[in-house]
Scaffold this motif. Structure first.
Motif, mmCIF file in Angstrom:
data_model
loop_
_atom_site.group_PDB
_atom_site.id
_atom_site.type_symbol
_atom_site.label_atom_id
_atom_site.label_comp_id
_atom_site.label_asym_id
_atom_site.label_seq_id
_atom_site.Cartn_x
_atom_site.Cartn_y
_atom_site.Cartn_z
ATOM 1 N N GLU A 89 0.834 -1.199 0.000
ATOM 2 C CA GLU A 89 0.000 0.000 0.000
ATOM 3 C C GLU A 89 0.869 1.251 0.000
ATOM 4 O OE1 GLU A 89 -3.817 -1.864 2.494
ATOM 5 O OE2 GLU A 89 -2.225 -0.783 3.552
ATOM 6 N N ALA A 90 1.912 1.251 0.835
ATOM 7 C CA ALA A 90 2.827 2.391 0.893
ATOM 8 C C ALA A 90 3.562 2.560 -0.430
ATOM 9 C CB ALA A 90 3.823 2.204 2.037
ATOM 10 N N VAL A 91 3.972 1.455 -1.023
ATOM 11 C CA VAL A 91 4.645 1.497 -2.322
ATOM 12 C C VAL A 91 3.729 2.107 -3.374
ATOM 13 C CG1 VAL A 91 5.491 0.026 -4.216
ATOM 14 C CG2 VAL A 91 6.255 -0.388 -1.872
ATOM 15 N N ASN A 92 2.445 1.771 -3.316
ATOM 16 C CA ASN A 92 1.511 2.298 -4.308
ATOM 17 C C ASN A 92 1.295 3.796 -4.138
ATOM 18 O OD1 ASN A 92 -0.365 1.246 -6.526
ATOM 19 N ND2 ASN A 92 -1.693 2.601 -5.359
ATOM 20 N N ILE A 93 1.179 4.249 -2.893
ATOM 21 C CA ILE A 93 1.049 5.687 -2.632
ATOM 22 C C ILE A 93 2.270 6.420 -3.160
ATOM 23 C CG2 ILE A 93 0.993 7.421 -0.798
ATOM 24 C CD1 ILE A 93 -0.697 5.350 0.829
ATOM 25 N N ASP A 94 3.439 5.892 -2.869
ATOM 26 C CA ASP A 94 4.703 6.433 -3.381
ATOM 27 C C ASP A 94 4.678 6.460 -4.905
ATOM 28 O OD1 ASP A 94 7.417 6.430 -4.414
ATOM 29 O OD2 ASP A 94 8.155 5.830 -2.448
ATOM 30 N N GLY A 95 4.270 5.350 -5.491
ATOM 31 C CA GLY A 95 4.253 5.241 -6.948
ATOM 32 C C GLY A 95 3.317 6.230 -7.602
ATOM 33 N N PHE A 96 2.166 6.480 -6.966
ATOM 34 C CA PHE A 96 1.240 7.438 -7.570
ATOM 35 C C PHE A 96 1.765 8.860 -7.429
ATOM 36 C CE2 PHE A 96 -2.763 9.956 -7.770
ATOM 37 C CZ PHE A 96 -3.030 9.697 -9.112
ATOM 38 N N LEU A 97 2.398 9.171 -6.299
ATOM 39 C CA LEU A 97 3.028 10.482 -6.165
ATOM 40 C C LEU A 97 4.069 10.678 -7.262
ATOM 41 C CD1 LEU A 97 3.502 13.134 -4.584
ATOM 42 C CD2 LEU A 97 5.188 11.879 -3.197
ATOM 43 N N CYS A 98 4.813 9.622 -7.556
ATOM 44 C CA CYS A 98 5.819 9.699 -8.624
ATOM 45 C C CYS A 98 5.177 9.866 -10.001
ATOM 46 C CB CYS A 98 6.727 8.468 -8.591
ATOM 47 S SG CYS A 98 7.903 8.476 -7.210
ATOM 48 N N CYS A 99 3.978 9.307 -10.188
ATOM 49 C CA CYS A 99 3.233 9.547 -11.434
ATOM 50 C C CYS A 99 2.934 11.032 -11.593
ATOM 51 C CB CYS A 99 1.919 8.768 -11.432
ATOM 52 S SG CYS A 99 2.080 7.001 -11.702
ATOM 53 N N LEU A 100 2.564 11.674 -10.493
ATOM 54 C CA LEU A 100 2.258 13.102 -10.541
ATOM 55 C C LEU A 100 3.522 13.923 -10.786
ATOM 56 C CD1 LEU A 100 -0.349 13.306 -7.645
ATOM 57 C CD2 LEU A 100 -0.769 13.129 -10.107
ATOM 58 N N LEU B 214 -1.491 18.498 -5.990
ATOM 59 C CA LEU B 214 -2.262 17.813 -7.035
ATOM 60 C C LEU B 214 -2.818 16.493 -6.505
ATOM 61 C CD1 LEU B 214 -3.173 17.763 -9.981
ATOM 62 C CD2 LEU B 214 -0.938 16.826 -10.611
ATOM 63 N N LEU B 215 -2.058 15.818 -5.657
ATOM 64 C CA LEU B 215 -2.487 14.551 -5.090
ATOM 65 C C LEU B 215 -3.794 14.705 -4.307
ATOM 66 C CD1 LEU B 215 -1.776 11.545 -4.564
ATOM 67 C CD2 LEU B 215 -0.470 12.307 -2.572
ATOM 68 N N GLN B 216 -3.944 15.841 -3.622
ATOM 69 C CA GLN B 216 -5.152 16.062 -2.843
ATOM 70 C C GLN B 216 -6.398 16.133 -3.720
ATOM 71 O OE1 GLN B 216 -4.918 15.744 0.442
ATOM 72 N NE2 GLN B 216 -2.763 15.411 -0.081
ATOM 73 N N LYS B 217 -6.247 16.554 -4.964
ATOM 74 C CA LYS B 217 -7.389 16.633 -5.877
ATOM 75 C C LYS B 217 -7.900 15.248 -6.259
ATOM 76 C CE LYS B 217 -5.896 21.100 -7.705
ATOM 77 N NZ LYS B 217 -5.465 21.879 -8.887
ATOM 78 N N PHE B 218 -6.992 14.274 -6.273
ATOM 79 C CA PHE B 218 -7.401 12.904 -6.570
ATOM 80 C C PHE B 218 -8.025 12.235 -5.356
ATOM 81 C CE2 PHE B 218 -4.610 13.564 -10.139
ATOM 82 C CZ PHE B 218 -5.158 12.776 -11.148
ATOM 83 N N ASP B 219 -7.815 12.813 -4.200
ATOM 84 C CA ASP B 219 -8.318 12.221 -2.955
ATOM 85 C C ASP B 219 -9.761 12.623 -2.696
ATOM 86 O OD1 ASP B 219 -8.063 10.701 -0.623
ATOM 87 O OD2 ASP B 219 -7.572 12.464 0.588
ATOM 88 N N HIS B 220 -10.311 13.499 -3.519
ATOM 89 C CA HIS B 220 -11.682 13.980 -3.270
ATOM 90 C C HIS B 220 -12.601 13.644 -4.448
ATOM 91 C CE1 HIS B 220 -9.232 16.585 -0.590
ATOM 92 N NE2 HIS B 220 -10.246 16.356 0.222
#
Length: 204
Positions: free
Chosen positions: A107-118, A198-204
Motif C-alpha cells: 500500500e505504501a509502495v503504491n502511494i509512493d508510486g502514484f506520487l511519482c506519477c504526478l 495535485l495529489l489532494q485533488k485525486f483524494d476527493h
C-alpha cells in the motif's frame, strides 16, 4: 496461487502494490492485464473464474517474477544504482515508519508510486490522461493512492534519505510512459509540494 487463496482481500491488494509497480516501470502488457482483470482477481483471490480467461492469473505472476529476475539478476551486488525497481520505494519507507500508521508495504509502495506519477506529469513526461488511467487501475485493485501522513516534510526527508542510501544521489525512478522509466536526482521541495497539492485533488 493456493497460498494466495488463503489471504484476505487487503493482503491480495497489498501484493498488487508491488505488481503494478513493475508494470509501470517495465511492462505495458502487465499493466493491461491488471487494468482488465485485476479487480476480479482481487475478489476471487486469483482463482479461475468465468470472467477471467484461463492462464491470466498465472501470466501476471510469471511476468512479475520474470521482470524482477531480469532487473535484479545481473545486478546482484548493486553496482548499478539507477534501478527502475526502486520505483515506489523512496517515500514509502518513511511513510511505513510513522508511529501507529495502519499501512502495509504494498500500500505504501503504491502511494509512493502514484506520487511519482504526478511528478512525472508535472515534468511533462506523461499526460494527465495517463495519470488518470493509472489512478483508475489502482482504484480497481483497492489500493490507496494517498495518505494523510504523506506530508511535505516527510516527502523531502525521504529525498534526503535517498541521497544517503543511494550513494550521494536521489536516484528516483519516474515513468515516461506506462512500461518505461527514467531515473532522476534533481527533485526539489517545490516540485514535491506541487505534486502533493495535485495529489489532494485525486483524494476527493
Amino acid at each position: 496461487t493456493s497460498f494466495i487463496a488463503t489471504q484476505d482481500k487487503r493482503n491480495i491488494s497489498n501484493g498488487f502494490g508491488e505488481i503494478i509497480k513493475l508494470a509501470l516501470v517495465r511492462s505495458a502488457d502487465l499493466f493491461d492485464l491488471l487494468e482488465t482483470h485485476g479487480s476480479t482477481l482481487v475478489e476471487t483471490r486469483f482463482a479461475e473464474s468465468s470472467s477471467v480467461p484461463d492462464g491470466v492469473a498465472q501470466r501476471i505472476i510469471d511476468l512479475s517474477i520474470q521482470i524482477m529476475l531480469e532487473e535484479l539478476g545481473p545486478n546482484l551486488w548493486e553496482h548499478k544504482l539507477e534501478r527502475c525497481v526502486d520505483y515506489g520505494h523512496t517515500f514509502s519507507k518513511l511513510l511505513e515508519m510513522v508511529p501507529g500508521v495502519d499501512i502495509m508495504h504494498g500500500e505504501a509502495v503504491n502511494i509512493d508510486g502514484f506520487l511519482c506519477c504526478l511528478l512525472s506529469y508535472l515534468r511533462g513526461y506523461i499526460p494527465m490522461e495517463t495519470v488518470e488511467r493509472i489512478f483508475r487501475c489502482m482504484q480497481s485493485l483497492s489500493l490507496p493512492t494517498t495518505s494523510s501522513h504523506l506530508t511535505s516534510q516527510l516527502a523531502w526527508q525521504s529525498c534526503k534519505d535517498a541521497v544517503e542510501h543511494r550513494h550521494g544521489a536521489q536516484r528516483i525512478p519516474l515513468i515516461t510512459d506506462i512500461g518505461d522509466s527514467v531515473v532522476v536526482s534533481d527533485i526539489t521541495p517545490d516540485e514535491l509540494d506541487r505534486a502533493l497539492e495535485l495529489l489532494q485533488k485525486f483524494d476527493h
